[in-house]
Design an enzyme around this catalytic site. Sequence first.
Site, PDB file in Angstrom:
ATOM      1  N   CYS A   7       9.626  17.912 -26.917  1.00  0.00           N
ATOM      2  CA  CYS A   7       9.474  19.226 -26.281  1.00  0.00           C
ATOM      3  C   CYS A   7       9.129  20.290 -27.327  1.00  0.00           C
ATOM      4  O   CYS A   7       8.089  20.204 -27.968  1.00  0.00           O
ATOM      5  CB  CYS A   7      10.712  19.575 -25.475  1.00  0.00           C
ATOM      6  SG  CYS A   7      10.408  20.901 -24.277  1.00  0.00           S
ATOM      7  N   GLU A  43      15.404  12.127 -21.880  1.00  0.00           N
ATOM      8  CA  GLU A  43      16.800  11.820 -21.580  1.00  0.00           C
ATOM      9  C   GLU A  43      17.144  11.871 -20.096  1.00  0.00           C
ATOM     10  O   GLU A  43      18.252  11.508 -19.701  1.00  0.00           O
ATOM     11  CB  GLU A  43      17.709  12.776 -22.354  1.00  0.00           C
ATOM     12  CG  GLU A  43      17.979  14.106 -21.697  1.00  0.00           C
ATOM     13  CD  GLU A  43      16.767  15.003 -21.573  1.00  0.00           C
ATOM     14  OE1 GLU A  43      16.741  15.870 -20.687  1.00  0.00           O
ATOM     15  OE2 GLU A  43      15.813  14.846 -22.367  1.00  0.00           O
ATOM     16  N   HIS A  53      10.982  15.494 -21.848  1.00  0.00           N
ATOM     17  CA  HIS A  53      12.393  15.232 -22.137  1.00  0.00           C
ATOM     18  C   HIS A  53      12.708  13.793 -21.725  1.00  0.00           C
ATOM     19  O   HIS A  53      12.863  13.517 -20.539  1.00  0.00           O
ATOM     20  CB  HIS A  53      13.295  16.181 -21.339  1.00  0.00           C
ATOM     21  CG  HIS A  53      13.278  17.595 -21.805  1.00  0.00           C
ATOM     22  ND1 HIS A  53      14.327  18.471 -21.585  1.00  0.00           N
ATOM     23  CD2 HIS A  53      12.346  18.305 -22.476  1.00  0.00           C
ATOM     24  CE1 HIS A  53      14.039  19.653 -22.103  1.00  0.00           C
ATOM     25  NE2 HIS A  53      12.837  19.579 -22.634  1.00  0.00           N
TER      26      HIS A  53
END
Length: 386
Positions: free
Chosen positions: A260, A361, A359
């Site tokens: 990011c 995650e 992202h």
Amino acid sequence: MASSTEPTAYVLLEDGTRFDGLACGADAHAVGEVVFTTGMSGYQESVTDPSFAGQLITFTYPHIGNYGVSGAAMESDGIHARAVIMRAATNTEDAPTAERGWLDWLVDCGVPAITDVDTRALVRHIREAGSMRGGVFPGRVTEAQARELIAAEPPMQGRDLAREVTPAEPSVHGTAGSAFPSVVRVHAIDTGIKGSIVRHLVDRGAQVTLHPCTVTADELLATDADAFFLANGPGDPAALDYVVDTVRALIGKKPVWGICLGHQLLCRAVGLQTTKLPFGHRGGNHPVKDLRTGKIEITSQNHGFAVTAPDGGLRIEADEPVRWSTDFGEAALTHVNLYDRTVEGLQLLDVPGATVQYHPEAGPGPNDALYQFDRFLNAVRTPEVR
């Protein structure tokens, strides 16, 4: 909340566009950049993501608050979004994990919110006119006062928000002893890292040390780092030259991976450029193609800036590993966004380093990109197969 109720609050944009609704959060006003996210869930994770610092979140999904809030869904130690804009807010605590109602929690945290807004019209306006400054105001605030408050808010372009969300002191997460054959010591420049990113690294055998964004290259190189990690975060990467200079001094010394904002900072550190997107990428449904495997993954994203293509534009038209000549050798495109063909990832070919714009995650979002954590740590453990 009944839509027939007379408006008690409103959203005002800097171009004068107004949207009325009902106040449902803290009895206060908030100004900042008005953006939208397309996530259907994960509202608590979104507002506690430091990448939303300085912004007012418009949720495109109508029902927000259905399952309440809980400590487990926190991505940081508090709310970073300045206000919340919704179509149909709810305040239930019916979910088994709920510890508080969504709207009650926003009030507790002092965050203004508004519901019964025509969010479809608001999002369409932002898509056409671009993200812009604006505010959420209770009805007692006149439009003239609101315009003055908005005009006093700095624009997002050229803004350093990393200093507002970075920790004051380093902290260590994970232990040196684990079930993994080798512990990878990852030292991260914390420009606004999410808690789930740290957890995913630790769960894969990393010991993660988070440093303030003002940490120097000399300080980082004096640690026991096996690799350096560049986190997500808010603001304009072009305003973070002090972080870019630090990253530039790390490249080639140890592997560096950025996601990011960290992707943008690493790219700027090797001599590439970034630019502001018209309305950014925010949500959990962005299709990204991995050019090395040909696979398409649905990703979670939250950013308003992007790395420019080799020709200086925003779009990459070819599904092939386009190359850049950088200050540290060649770099190859690894990922491309299939919505707008923007750069989503690079691999440095002459020094150990890589980036992804999204992202991985999934906090909140899909799990398609979790492999990126394994790829990063495996590349550190076995650099010969990088």
